[in-house]
Design an enzyme around this catalytic site. Structure first.
Site, short mmCIF file in Angstrom:
data_model
loop_
_atom_site.label_atom_id
_atom_site.label_comp_id
_atom_site.label_asym_id
_atom_site.label_seq_id
_atom_site.Cartn_x
_atom_site.Cartn_y
_atom_site.Cartn_z
N HIS A 182 34.96 -2.37 29.41
CA HIS A 182 35.41 -1.31 28.91
C HIS A 182 36.33 -1.68 27.71
O HIS A 182 37.32 -0.83 27.27
CB HIS A 182 36.28 -0.59 30.01
CG HIS A 182 35.45 -0.31 31.16
ND1 HIS A 182 34.71 1.12 31.22
CD2 HIS A 182 35.05 -0.90 32.18
CE1 HIS A 182 34.28 0.93 32.46
NE2 HIS A 182 34.40 -0.41 33.16
N ASP B 92 -20.58 -0.59 -2.63
CA ASP B 92 -21.63 -0.87 -2.04
C ASP B 92 -21.62 -2.34 -1.76
O ASP B 92 -22.47 -2.82 -0.81
CB ASP B 92 -22.81 -0.92 -3.11
CG ASP B 92 -23.09 0.77 -3.47
OD1 ASP B 92 -22.88 1.53 -2.50
OD2 ASP B 92 -23.83 1.06 -4.58
N HIS C 215 -20.39 -4.40 -6.62
CA HIS C 215 -20.10 -2.99 -6.83
C HIS C 215 -18.92 -2.91 -5.90
O HIS C 215 -18.88 -3.34 -4.69
CB HIS C 215 -21.35 -2.09 -6.42
CG HIS C 215 -21.02 -0.42 -6.71
ND1 HIS C 215 -20.30 0.08 -5.65
CD2 HIS C 215 -21.17 0.22 -7.71
CE1 HIS C 215 -20.00 1.46 -6.20
NE2 HIS C 215 -20.62 1.52 -7.39
N PRO C 216 -17.95 -2.14 -6.38
CA PRO C 216 -16.79 -2.02 -5.24
C PRO C 216 -16.86 -1.36 -4.09
O PRO C 216 -16.41 -1.49 -2.97
CB PRO C 216 -15.63 -0.96 -6.21
CG PRO C 216 -16.44 -0.50 -7.27
CD PRO C 216 -17.69 -1.38 -7.48
N SER D 188 -14.72 0.88 6.05
CA SER D 188 -14.23 2.27 5.68
C SER D 188 -12.72 1.71 5.45
O SER D 188 -12.26 0.78 6.10
CB SER D 188 -14.48 3.14 6.63
OG SER D 188 -13.62 4.42 6.47
N SER E 186 38.34 -7.88 -3.04
CA SER E 186 38.47 -7.88 -4.64
C SER E 186 40.14 -7.82 -4.83
O SER E 186 40.42 -7.92 -6.05
CB SER E 186 37.62 -7.00 -5.26
OG SER E 186 38.06 -5.63 -5.02
N GLU F 5 28.06 -8.63 9.35
CA GLU F 5 28.08 -7.28 8.60
C GLU F 5 26.34 -7.14 8.10
O GLU F 5 25.81 -6.11 8.19
CB GLU F 5 29.14 -7.13 7.47
CG GLU F 5 30.56 -6.83 7.94
CD GLU F 5 31.42 -7.08 7.03
OE1 GLU F 5 31.17 -7.09 5.67
OE2 GLU F 5 32.72 -7.21 7.26
O1 LIG Z 1 -11.70 5.92 2.61
C1 LIG Z 1 -12.36 6.13 3.76
O2 LIG Z 1 -13.11 5.17 4.02
C2 LIG Z 1 -12.38 7.15 4.72
C3 LIG Z 1 -11.58 8.19 4.45
O3 LIG Z 1 -9.99 7.79 4.93
C4 LIG Z 1 -11.57 9.44 5.49
O4 LIG Z 1 -11.69 9.45 6.49
O5 LIG Z 1 -11.75 10.35 4.69
#
Ligand SMILES: O=C(O)C[C@H](O)C(=O)O
Length: 465
Positions: A189, A133, A130-131, A140, A320, A332
């Site tokens: 200078h 979990d 799961h992305p 975070s 040119s 440059e």
């Molecule tokens: O995406 C997150 O993990 C937290 C988010 O940036 C937030 O603080 O609202």
């Protein structure tokens, strides 16, 4: 374009059928059509691959992620690091300031690619990994994105910036030795001053770069501190005991760089002073490069109507319309790079100064500007070394002409006839378009022999050869 339907907590979203990203990435793609050329830097995505793999290993060690999931996550991270999934990260830097959408882009790609690696069809059934979990476990965006910033910044500085600046420094040092006996007129200078050697002049450039390198290295300790383990606000909610230290150890192991867990996670999430600090050193180097490249192009100016005291390589036709014209193009490029880095420093200063309470939400723009500066300085130094600095030669004729013409050789007479008499000689020579010798003899202030004995440019360069 064919689509499949993905979902997130807000509902269903259509995503391109052949892409591994999911609903949240697609929402960001649709909601932030801002500056499509400014993609999230690939170095940040690679840094995410390192940290997601490290997090998976630490989670398994802590007993909260199965070894099977860890291995799938790690396999996809390795594919990202090998560049195999390069087209799966379509988001731009002008998105949420926490980088949440890019964090989720990485999480979604890892989850969906794991699904396919297990023999399933993309979009069919529920992913085993799961992305949020699993891939985002104990994390975070608020601690992963700053961690990715530090990994990417440290790698770029150590792999590109420092070697590039050192290469230029070494090429200029060779010139210091080669030009140590070439006496030329000095300028202060922008006006004629007493002489020095071309080697002395170039030694100033070498010293500038050495100080810049030292300043840059001095910042690396702070940059080696990682936010990971701080999670949402720095307290480390939802992480197992000892996770922050272990995950930093894994990142150090995977990258071969000396990363450690940040002493204070609140600072690591809410402020990006380490990025400001290291970029400050990059700005210092940009300031040095501006001075060095400007001096060199002015010394090389001409070929008939300029200062013309050095030759730089003729690399390309410059004009040119004006036949035969050759321009100091490498200088440059370097000075434009310096201008860009100084501008980036302003952006980074404004962005870094705007953390509010527990989070700084200028992260992507800081990362992009930092990485651009670090890359540009390294590349520009290499280009300037190979195509300009290494080929610099003195223009002996031009140097001699200016030295002999200079009125400030008169300074050597101060100890013998006094400042005021010496000034009379200089002023008379200038007014009557005479040589210093002629003016001095006309005024009867010294003899021809005394002039030969006292006005010797090679004796006017001090003890510092
Ligand atoms: O995406 C997150 O993990 C937290 C988010 O940036 C937030 O603080 O609202």
């Amino acid at each position: 374009m064919t689509y499949r339907v993905e979902h997130d907590t807000m509902g269903e979203v259509k995503v391109p059928a052949d892409k591994y990203w999911g609903a949240q990435t697609e929402r960001s793609r649709n909601n932030f059509k801002i500056g499509p050329e400014a993609s999230m830097p690939k170095e940040i995505i690679e840094a995410f691959a390192y940290l997601k793999k490290a997090a998976a290993f630490t989670n398994t060690d802590s007993g909260i992620l199965s070894a099977e999931k860890r291995d799938l996550i790690a396999q996809v991270c390795d594919e990202i690091l090998e560049g195999k999934l390069a087209s799966e990260f379509p988001l731009v830097i002008w998105q949420t300031g926490s980088g949440t959408q890019s964090n989720m882009n990485v999480n979604e790609v890892i989850a969906n690619r794991s699904h396919v690696l297990q023999g399933n069809k993309l979009g069919e059934g529920t992913t085993f990994v799961h992305p949020n979990d699993d891939v985002n476990k104990s994390q975070s965006s608020n601690d992963t994105y700053p961690t990715a910033m530090h990994i990417a910044a440290y790698k770029m500085v150590s792999e590109v910036t420092i070697p590039g600046v050192e290469k230029l420094r070494d090429a200029l040092q060779l010139k210091v030795e080669k030009f140590k006996d070439v006496v030329k007129i000095g300028r202060t200078h922008l006006m004629d001053a007493t002489p020095l050697t071309l080697g002395q002049e170039f030694s100033g450039y070498v010293s500038q770069l050495n100080h810049g390198l030292k300043a840059l290295r001095n910042t690396l300790d702070h940059l080696s501190e990682l936010a990971l383990g701080g999670t949402a606000v720095g307290t480390g909610i939802n992480t197992p005991k000892g996770y922050d230290v272990k995950v930093a150890d894994y990142i150090a192991k995977f990258t071969g760089l000396p990363f450690v867990t940040a002493e204070n996670k609140f600072e690591a999430l809410a402020a990006h002073d380490a990025i400001v600090e290291t970029h400050g050193a990059l700005k210092q180097i940009a300031v040095s490069l501006m001075k060095i490249a400007n001096d060199i192009r002015l010394l090389a100016s001409g070929p008939r109507s300029g200062i013309g005291e050095i030759h730089i390589p003729d690399n390309e036709p410059g004009s040119s319309i004006m036949p035969g014209k050759v321009n100091p193009t490498q200088n440059e490029a370097v000075t434009m790079v310096a201008a860009q880095v100084m501008g980036n420093d302003v952006t980074i200063s404004i962005a870094g100064s705007n953390g509010h309470y527990e989070l700084n939400v200028f992260k992507p723009v800081m990362a992009a500007n930092f990485l651009q500066s670090a890359r540009l300085i390294g590349d520009a130094c290499v280009s300037f070394t190979d195509n300009c600095a290494s080929g610099i030669e003195p223009n002996y004729e031009g140097i001699k002409k200016h030295l002999e013409n200079s009125l400030m050789l008169v300074t050597a007479l101060n100890p013998h006839i006094g400042y005021e008499n010496a000034a009379k000689i200089a002023k008379k020579a200038l007014k009557e378009n005479k040589s210093l010798r002629e003016a001095a003899l006309d005024l009867g202030l010294l003899t021809n022999e005394q002039f030969d004995q006292w006005v010797r440019p090679e004796d006017m360069i001090g003890g510092l050869k």
